[in-house]
Scaffold this motif. Structure first.
Motif, short mmCIF file in Angstrom:
data_model
loop_
_atom_site.label_atom_id
_atom_site.label_comp_id
_atom_site.label_asym_id
_atom_site.label_seq_id
_atom_site.Cartn_x
_atom_site.Cartn_y
_atom_site.Cartn_z
N PHE A 30 3.72 12.57 -4.10
CA PHE A 30 3.35 11.82 -2.89
C PHE A 30 1.84 11.59 -2.87
CE2 PHE A 30 2.39 11.51 1.68
CZ PHE A 30 3.21 10.45 1.99
N MET A 31 1.11 12.60 -3.32
CA MET A 31 -0.35 12.44 -3.37
C MET A 31 -0.74 11.37 -4.35
SD MET A 31 -1.41 16.36 -2.93
CE MET A 31 -2.74 16.30 -4.06
N GLN A 32 -0.06 11.37 -5.48
CA GLN A 32 -0.37 10.35 -6.48
C GLN A 32 -0.07 8.96 -5.93
OE1 GLN A 32 1.33 11.14 -10.27
NE2 GLN A 32 0.23 13.07 -10.49
N LEU A 33 0.99 8.90 -5.16
CA LEU A 33 1.34 7.64 -4.51
C LEU A 33 0.19 7.18 -3.62
CD1 LEU A 33 4.08 6.29 -4.88
CD2 LEU A 33 4.71 7.14 -2.63
N GLN A 34 -0.35 8.13 -2.90
CA GLN A 34 -1.45 7.79 -2.00
C GLN A 34 -2.67 7.33 -2.78
OE1 GLN A 34 -1.60 11.36 0.39
NE2 GLN A 34 -0.83 10.19 2.13
N GLN A 35 -2.85 7.95 -3.95
CA GLN A 35 -4.00 7.55 -4.76
C GLN A 35 -3.89 6.11 -5.24
OE1 GLN A 35 -4.08 10.61 -7.65
NE2 GLN A 35 -5.33 11.96 -6.38
N LEU A 36 -2.65 5.64 -5.34
CA LEU A 36 -2.46 4.28 -5.82
C LEU A 36 -2.86 3.24 -4.78
CD1 LEU A 36 0.92 4.55 -7.68
CD2 LEU A 36 -1.35 4.37 -8.65
N GLN A 37 -3.00 3.71 -3.56
CA GLN A 37 -3.32 2.76 -2.48
C GLN A 37 -4.82 2.48 -2.50
OE1 GLN A 37 -1.11 3.25 1.15
NE2 GLN A 37 -3.03 3.38 2.27
N ASP A 38 -5.16 1.23 -2.61
CA ASP A 38 -6.59 0.89 -2.54
C ASP A 38 -6.75 -0.48 -1.87
OD1 ASP A 38 -5.74 -0.85 -4.44
OD2 ASP A 38 -6.65 0.21 -6.12
N GLU A 39 -7.94 -1.05 -2.01
CA GLU A 39 -8.24 -2.30 -1.29
C GLU A 39 -7.24 -3.39 -1.64
OE1 GLU A 39 -10.39 -0.49 -2.92
OE2 GLU A 39 -12.30 -0.33 -1.86
N SER A 40 -6.83 -3.43 -2.90
CA SER A 40 -5.96 -4.53 -3.33
C SER A 40 -4.56 -4.39 -2.71
CB SER A 40 -5.86 -4.56 -4.85
OG SER A 40 -5.30 -3.35 -5.29
N SER A 41 -4.14 -3.17 -2.45
CA SER A 41 -2.82 -3.01 -1.82
C SER A 41 -2.92 -1.96 -0.72
CB SER A 41 -1.78 -2.59 -2.85
OG SER A 41 -2.26 -1.47 -3.54
N PRO A 42 -3.41 -2.39 0.43
CA PRO A 42 -3.73 -1.41 1.48
C PRO A 42 -2.51 -0.73 2.08
CG PRO A 42 -4.13 -3.66 2.24
CD PRO A 42 -3.77 -3.76 0.79
N ASN A 43 -1.37 -1.37 2.00
CA ASN A 43 -0.21 -0.75 2.63
C ASN A 43 0.79 -0.25 1.60
OD1 ASN A 43 -1.03 -1.18 5.28
ND2 ASN A 43 -0.46 -3.33 5.08
N PHE A 44 0.27 0.10 0.47
CA PHE A 44 1.16 0.44 -0.64
C PHE A 44 2.12 1.57 -0.29
CE2 PHE A 44 2.03 2.83 -4.55
CZ PHE A 44 2.67 1.84 -5.24
N VAL A 45 1.59 2.65 0.28
CA VAL A 45 2.42 3.82 0.54
C VAL A 45 3.51 3.49 1.54
CG1 VAL A 45 2.44 6.18 1.39
CG2 VAL A 45 0.53 5.38 0.02
N SER A 46 3.12 2.87 2.63
CA SER A 46 4.14 2.60 3.66
C SER A 46 5.16 1.61 3.14
CB SER A 46 3.49 2.10 4.95
OG SER A 46 2.73 0.95 4.67
#
Lengths: 157, 974
Positions: A30-46
Motif C-alpha cells: 500500500f505504501m508503494q502504491l502511495q509512492q506511485l502517486q505524484d503530480e502526473s497522477s494525483p489521484n492514483f491511489v484513490s
C-alpha cells in the motif's frame, strides 16, 4: 489555523495507517502504491482503490451466489474468483483480505461447503472493515489536501 | 501386496518341491541305469562261465568215452581175435587199474559177454559160475544174457551179474549194439556207491564187421559190451572245483531227453539261489539219443554295485547344491530388488523432502520478509516523525535489527536457492570500481569508529565495464569485508583487484614469500616492527607488501594504458578472470578451525559467535557464489596476525558498442572538472600512497608521491627535482598529507615555509592542504591551514566532493537523483510498453509503476486483446504479461505472438518486402516479453523461457528486480 489543521490531519492519517499496518490490514504494498502517486497522477491511489472496490464487490457477489446452493456449487469457479481477488488484494496491499482468501481457497479446494461459507462471511467482514477504514483515510486525505490549500504533498516524502 | 507376497511364496515353495522331485528322479533314473548295466555284465559273466563249464565237462566226458572205446577195441583184439583169448580177468583188472587215470570220470569199467541162452550152459561151465541177476539171484532163463566176465577192481562186485537184467542196462545194451556207438543211460542210483550216475555202454563186435553194416548185422556181430559208470555228481564236483568262482555259481545238469520231464543229474533237486538270472548250455556227450543241458545261476543275488548308490547320490548332492545356489541367488536378487525399490522410494522421499525444504525455506522467508518490510516501513515513517533522542535511538536500533534480520533471511534464502540449483548468475554490464566504492562506503562508519585503514585498489588493467552479476560480486565482497571489519581491531583492511593471469605472473616472481600461513618460518618476519603494508602491520599473506605491490605496479606501467577497456594486450579474449584479495590484520582464524571455514553455520568456535555475532553462513554462500562464477576462493590466515581471502571470478568483457552506452547509466558519474590537475601526496607508506594515487587518478588528477614533507619543501626550494613542474603549473595544486605525518609542529612549520616560498615567488599561490584521516580523532588534528579533512576510506566521489569544496568549484554538475530510479528512468523513458493482466487493479498498479519511470503504457485485459494489439507492425518496445489469465494465459499468448513474429520474419527473408516498404525495415521481429507472476517460488521460469518469454518480474514490482529484468534487453535495443 489551516496549517495546524493540516498537520493534525496528517498525524491522524499516520496514526490510522499505523493502526492498519499494526492490525495487518495493510502491508507495505500500500505504501508503494502511495509512492506511485505524484503530480502526473494525483489521484492514483484513490483511483486504484475504487477500481479495487468495484471489482471486489462484483467478485464477492458472484461468490455469494455461487455458494447459495449447497448441491450445485462450482468450486473451480470459486477458485478462479478467489485468485482474482487475491491478486488484486496483494496489489493494493490488502493483506488481511488476502489471508482470508487463502483460507477460503483451501476450503474450496477441499470442496468444503460450510468452510467456504464461513470463509465468505469472514471475507465480507474483512472487506467491509477495509472499505470503511480506507474511506476514512481518503476523506482525511481530501480534507488535508484542501486544508493544505490545494497544494499537493506526497504522503510519504 | 500381501496377496502378491503369498503367491510369490507359494511359487517359491512349488519350485523348491519341483526341484527336489526332479533331483530324486535323476537319482532313481541313474541308479536303475547303473544297476541294469551291472546286471547285464553279470549275465555276460554267467554266460561265459556256464559255457566254459559245459565245454570242459563235455571235453572230459569225450576223453573218457574215447578211452572206453579204446578198451573196447582192446577187448575185441585180445579176447576175440586171439585163440585162445589172451585176456583174462587178472590182466583186464590190472590193465584197467593202471589206465584208470585216463578215465577220471568213470568209477570203473567192466566187460560183459554176449551169451545166447543156448550157450549158457557151456559158458557157465567154462567160467565155473552161474549167471546171476542184478539182485544176485541166479538168472532165470532168457533169450540171451550179458554176464560180466572182466571187471576193474573198483567194480568187482558186479562180476557174473547179468547186465541185461537191469532195466537201464538192458536198454543201453540194446541201443549200443544197434548203433555201434557209446550210449548213455538216464541218470539213476548206481549200484555200488548209490551215487547218482549214468552208465556208458559200448558194443564190442567180432572182427570183420564193415563200417556201414546194417543194424541186424551189427546185432549179429555183437560179441559183448564194455560198460562204465559215470559218477556224474562227483565228476561235476571235481570239475567245478578246478574252476575259479565256483562258489558264486550254482550248476545243475539235466538229462532232457524227455523234455517235459527233465531228469536231474547234478545239483540240488529243488534249486535255490538267485533264480531270476540263469543260463542254459547244451551238453553233447556223444550219445545222439540223449540230450543233456547245463543250467547255471548265481548262488546269491549279485550285489548292487557301490557306484549305483554313490554316483546318483553325488549327482543328487550336486543338484541340491546347485538348487540351493540358485535359490540363494534368487533370494539375494529378490532382496536386492526389494532394497533397491525401498531405496528408490526413500530417494523419492528424500528428494521430495529436499524440495519441500527449499519450498518451505522460500515460503517462510517470504512470509517473514513481508511483515518485516512492514515493520521497517513503519520504522522509517516513525523516524520521520518528531521523536526525542532516546526514542529515535530506540527506533534506529529496531530498524538496524530489522535490517539485519532481513539480510539473514535473504542469506538463508540464497543458501536454499543455491542448494536447489535455482540461483542463476546474471550477466549484465556493470562497473566494478563503483561496486567496490559502494561496498567500502557501507563499512566506512565502522572502520572510522575503530580507526582501521580501509582501502580499495583496482588495477588499471581491469576493464571499466564488465559483464557479470554485480549484485553477487557485491554480496561476496561485502561478506568478506564485513567479516574483516568484524574481526579487526587495528591495522588495515585492503581490497585489491587484479587480472588473475597478471597477478600470477608477479606471484611467480616471488614464490619464496610466506604464502603458507602455517609455516613456522614466517614468524621471523613478525618481529620486524614496520612492514611495508597498508598500515604497517604485518599481514598473513605477504603478497601485499610493497615489494610485491611495486612489482605489480611496475608491471602495469610497462604496458601502455588503454583508455577504455584495459590494455590492448588482452583485448582479444572476451573473458576476464579477476583476482580479488581482501586482506586484514584481525584476529585471524585458529589453525584447527581453518578447514571448516566454508562449512555453513560453522564459526571458528562458539565463543566467536558470542563475541562477534553472526551466523557463519556468509562464507559458505560466498564460496557457492564464487564457484557459480567459475572461480575459486581460498585464504591464508595466521592467528593474531590476520587473514587474507582471495577469490577469482570470470567475467565477460563488454563489447565496445554497448560499453560506451551503459557506462553512462551504470557507473557513477565522476566529475570531470579535475582533469589535468596536479597533486602532491605526502605518505611514508608506499602501498597507501598507491591506493590514494589510484583514487585521484580516477578523477584525472596527476599525483606525485613523496615520503616526507621536507622532501616537498626541499624540492620546491631547490627549484629543481621532480616536483618542480607540479608546483609551477598554473592549475590549482593540492597537497595531500597523511594523518600520521601530521602534527601541530609540522603544521606550523609547513605554513611558515610555504608562506616564505610564496613570498619568494617560488610558487604562484599557496597550495591547498588536505589531510587524510582514518578515525574521528585524527580529524581534530587539523590545524589552521588545513583546507579540509578527508575521512578514509577513500572513494573517488567523496574525494571529488571535498576537492570541489576546497577549491570552491561549486556543484555545477550535481543533479542528484535517486540512483536506481535514475537508471530506470533512463531505460524506460519514452518506451512504449504493453501491460496485459486480467485483474484491473493489478493492471492499474503495474501501469502506474511503469508510468512513474516515464514509460508510455497501454493496457490489455486479456491475452486475446494483447494479440490484436500486437498485430505486426506495432510500436511496442516491451510487453509485460500476466501468466494466469482466463481464456488465454500468458504462456499461450506469448507462444502465439512468437509464432506471428517468426512468420513475419520468414516473409521478410523470403523477399516479400511488404513490411519494409511501409517503412518498418526490421529484419527480425522480437518483442521482449516479461512474465509477471505473483509466485516466485513457483518454478515458472523454465516454462517462461520455453514458450519464448525473455524474463520475469515478480508481482508486485520491486524496483531493483524490475530494473535488472528490463536492463537486460532494453540496453540492447538502445
Amino acid at each position: 489555523m489551516l496549517g495546524l489543521g493540516a498537520a493534525r490531519l496528517e498525524a491522524d492519517m499516520n496514526r490510522l495507517m499505523a493502526l492498519l499496518f499494526h492490525q495487518g490490514v495493510l502491508d507495505e504494498q500500500f505504501m508503494q502504491l502511495q509512492q506511485l502517486q505524484d503530480e502526473s497522477s494525483p489521484n492514483f491511489v484513490s483511483e486504484v482503490i475504487s477500481i479495487y472496490f468495484r471489482e471486489s464487490e462484483k467478485l464477492l457477489k458472484n461468490l455469494r451466489s455461487l455458494l447459495a446452493d449447497r448441491e450445485c456449487t462450482d468450486y473451480r469457479k470459486i477458485g478462479i474468483h478467489l485468485n482474482q481477488l487475491m491478486g488484486s488484494s496483494s496489489s493494493v496491499g490488502a493483506k488481511r483480505v488476502r489471508t482470508v482468501c487463502l483460507a477460503f481457497r483451501a476450503a474450496s479446494e477441499h470442496n468444503n461447503w460450510s468452510g467456504c461459507l464461513r470463509s465468505l462471511e469472514v471475507l465480507e467482514h474483512e472487506y467491509c472493515y477495509l472499505k470503511t477504514k480506507l474511506h476514512e483515510l481518503f476523506q482525511m486525505e481530501q480534507q488535508r489536501v484542501m486544508a493544505a490549500g490545494a497544494r499537493y504533498h506526497p504522503l510519504l516524502s | 501386496m500381501a496377496a502378491g507376497d503369498r503367491r510369490w511364496w507359494l511359487n517359491r515353495k512349488a519350485t523348491v518341491v519341483l526341484w527336489v522331485a526332479a533331483s530324486v528322479g535323476i537319482w532313481v533314473g541313474l541308479h536303475c541305469y547303473i544297476r541294469r548295466v551291472s546286471m547285464r555284465k553279470a549275465e555276460e559273466v554267467l554266460v561265459s562261465m556256464c559255457e566254459e563249464r559245459a565245454r570242459m565237462l563235455q571235453d572230459q566226458f569225450a576223453v573218457s568215452v574215447n578211452h572206453v572205446h579204446a578198451l573196447a577195441i582192446l577187448v575185441s583184439t585180445f579176447h576175440y581175435q586171439k585163440h585162445p583169448p589172451a585176456l583174462d580177468q587178472g590182466t583186464f583188472a590190472d590193465y584197467t587199474a593202471r589206465t584208470a587215470f585216463e578215465r577220471p570220470l568213470l568209477s570203473g569199467v567192466a566187460y560183459a559177454q554176449r551169451v545166447v541162452d543156448s550157450e549158457r550152459e557151456l559158458f557157465e561151465n567154462h567160467q565155473g559160475w552161474t549167471i546171476k541177476t542184478m539182485k544176485r539171484e541166479p538168472s532165470p532163463v532168457q533169450d540171451e544174457y550179458a554176464p560180466v566176465i572182466y571187471s576193474q577192481e573198483t567194480v568187482s562186485y558186479i562180476e557174473a551179474l547179468d547186465m541185461m537184467s537191469g532195466e537201464e542196462d538192458r536198454e543201453n545194451i540194446l541201443r549200443a549194439r544197434a548203433s555201434g556207438k557209446a550210449v548213455l543211460t538216464s541218470p539213476f542210483r548206481l549200484l555200488g556207491s548209490n551215487q547218482l550216475g549214468v552208465v556208458l555202454t559200448f558194443p564190442v563186435y567180432r572182427a570183420g564187421l564193415p563200417a556201414d553194416a546194417m543194424e541186424e548185422e551189427r546185432i549179429e556181430a555183437t560179441a559183448g559190451y564194455l560198460g562204465g559208470a559215470f559218477d556224474v555228481e562227483s565228476l561235476v564236483e571235481n570239475l567245478l572245483r578246478q574252476l575259479a568262482g565256483n562258489q558264486d555259481i550254482m550248476v545243475n545238469v539235466y538229462d532232457v531227453t524227455n523234455t517235459s520231464e527233465p531228469l536231474i543229474m547234478y545239483g540240488p533237486q529243488f534249486p535255490d539261489g538267485y533264480m531270476s538270472l540263469s543260463h542254459i548250455s547244451m551238453l553233447d556227450f556223444g550219445d545222439p539219443f540223449r540230450r543233456h543241458q547245463m543250467k547255471c545261476r548265481y548262488s546269491k543275488k549279485p550285489p548292487i554295485p557301490l557306484s549305483a548308490i554313490s554316483t546318483p547320490s553325488g549327482v543328487f548332492v550336486i543338484c541340491m547344491l546347485a538348487g540351493y545356489i540358485l535359490y540363494a541367488a534368487w533370494n539375494r536378487y529378490d532382496n536386492v530388488k526389494e532394497d533397491c525399490r525401498k531405496m528408490e522410494e526413500l530417494k523419492k522421499q528424500a528428494e521430495a523432502a529436499d524440495v519441500a525444504k527449499s519450498q518451505f525455506l522460500a515460503t517462510v522467508s517470504h512470509e517473514i520478509r513481508t511483515p518485516m518490510n512492514g515493520v521497517l516501513g513503519m520504522l522509517d515513517m516513525l523516524l520521520d516523525t518528531n521523536l526525542n533522542l532516546t526514542q529515535k535511538d530506540y527506533a534506529q536500533t529496531a530498524q538496524v535489527c530489522g535490517k539485519a534480520l532481513i539480510s539473514l533471511i535473504n542469506e538463508v534464502l540464497d543458501r536454499a536457492k543455491i542448494e536447489a540449483g535455482r540461483l542463476e548468475i546474471e550477466s549484465v554490464p556493470f562497473d566494478l570500481r563503483t561496486v567496490l566504492d559502494d561496498v567500502i562506503s557501507l563499512f566506512s562508519a565502522k572502520s572510522r569508529e575503530k580507526g582501521i585503514e580501509l582501502a580499495v585498489y583496482v588495477s588499471d588493467r581491469v576493464p571499466k565495464i564488465l559483464m557479470g552479476d554485480p549484485g553477487r560480486i557485491r554480496q561476496i565482497i561485502t561478506n568478506l569485508v564485513g567479516n574483516s571489519v568484524k574481526f579487526t581491531e587495528r591495522g588495515h583492511i585492503f581490497v585489491h583487484v587484479h587480472l588473475a593471469e597478471h597477478s600470477n605472473m608477479f606471484m611467480d616472481a616471488k614464490v619464496e614469500g610466506g604464502l603458507n600461513g602455517l609455516s613456522g618460518e614466517a614468524k621471523v618476519t613478525s618481529i620486524s616492527t614496520a612492514l611495508d603494508t597498508l598500515s604497517g602491520l604485518e599481514a598473513a599473506d605477504g603478497r601485499n607488501s610493497w615489494e610485491n605491490f611495486k612489482l605489480s605496479l611496475s608491471y602495469e606501467q610497462t604496458w601502455p594504458y588503454s583508455s577504455e577497456n584495459g590494455s590492448p594486450y588482452d583485448n582479444h579474449a572476451d573473458k576476464v578472470t579477476l583476482m580479488v584479495t581482501v586482506e586484514d590484520t584481525g584476529i585471524g582464524i585458529p589453525f584447527h578451525a581453518q578447514n571448516r571455514v566454508f562449512t555453513p553455520f560453522m564459526q571458528a568456535d562458539s565463543s566467536t559467535s558470542r563475541n562477534y555475532g553472526g551466523t557463519g553462513i556468509g562464507l559458505s554462500i560466498s564460496k557457492c557464489l564464487v564457484e557459480l562464477m567459475g572461480g575459486q576462493i581460498n585464504f591464508v590466515s595466521r592467528p593474531h596476525i590476520g587473514s587474507t581471502f582471495t577469490f577469482t571470478a570470470v567475467f565477460q568483457r563488454c563489447s565496445k558498442n554497448t560499453g560506451c552506452d551503459t557506462k553512462r547509466t551504470l557507473s557513477e558519474s565522476l566529475p570531470t572538472c579535475f582533469g589535468g590537475m596536479r597533486a602532491i601526496l605526502v605518505d611514508r607508506r608506499p602501498v597507501r600512497g598507491a591506493v590514494t594515487r589510484y583514487h585521484l587518478q580516477r578523477l584525472g588528477i596527476c599525483v606525485e608521491c613523496v615520503s616526507t614533507i621536507n622532501e616537498v619543501l626541499n624540492a620546491t626550494r631547490g627549484q629543481n627535482g621532480s616536483l618542480r613542474s607540479g608546483i609551477y603549473s598554473n592549475k590549482p595544486c593540492i597537497l595531500l598529507i597523511e594523518h600520521d605525518t601530521w602534527g601541530t609542529k609540522v603544521d606550523v612549520c609547513l605554513r611558515d615555509q610555504l608562506l616564505q616560498l610564496k613570498e619568494n615567488g617560488c610558487i604562484p599561490e599557496m597550495p591547498k592542504v588536505v589531510l587524510l584521516a582514518t578515525s574521528e580523532s585524527d580529524k581534530m588534528k587539523g590545524g589552521s591551514n588545513v583546507g579540509t579533512v578527508i575521512m578514509k576510506p577513500l572513494r573517488a566521489s567523496t574525494v571529488a566532493a571535498c576537492f570541489q569544496e576546497v577549491l570552491g568549484m561549486g556543484k555545477q554538475q550535481s543533479r542528484d537523483r535517486p540512483k536506481g530510479s535514475a537508471s530506470l528512468n533512463g531505460l524506460l523513458d519514452g518506451k512504449n510498453i504493453l501491460v496485459v493482466d486480467d485483474n484491473k487493479v493489478n493492471l492499474r498498479v503495474a501501469a502506474g509503476v511503469l508510468k512513474k519511470y516515464g514509460a508510455k503504457v497501454e493496457c490489455a485485459e486479456s491475452g486475446r486483446d494483447a494479440l490484436s494489439l500486437l498485430q505486426l507492425p506495432h510500436k511496442f518496445d516491451a510487453c509485460f504479461m500476466d501468466v494466469q489469465m482466463p481464456e488465454m494465459d500468458g504462456f499461450e499468448a506469448t507462444r502465439q505472438i512468437r509464432m506471428m513474429e517468426s512468420q513475419a520474419s520468414e516473409k521478410n527473408r523470403n523477399g516479400e518486402r511488404t513490411v519494409a516498404e511501409e517503412g518498418f525495415s526490421k529484419a527480425e521481429w522480437h518483442l521482449p516479453i516479461l512474465a509477471m507472476t505473483a509466485d516466485v517460488i513457483q518454478a515458472t521460469y523454465e516454462e517462461c523461457t520455453k514458450c519464448g518469454m525473455d524474463g520475469y518480474v515478480s508481482k508486485p514490482f520491486e524496483e531493483v528486480q524490475l530494473f535488472q529484468a528490463v536492463a537486460k534487453f532494453l540496453v540492447k535495443l538502445s
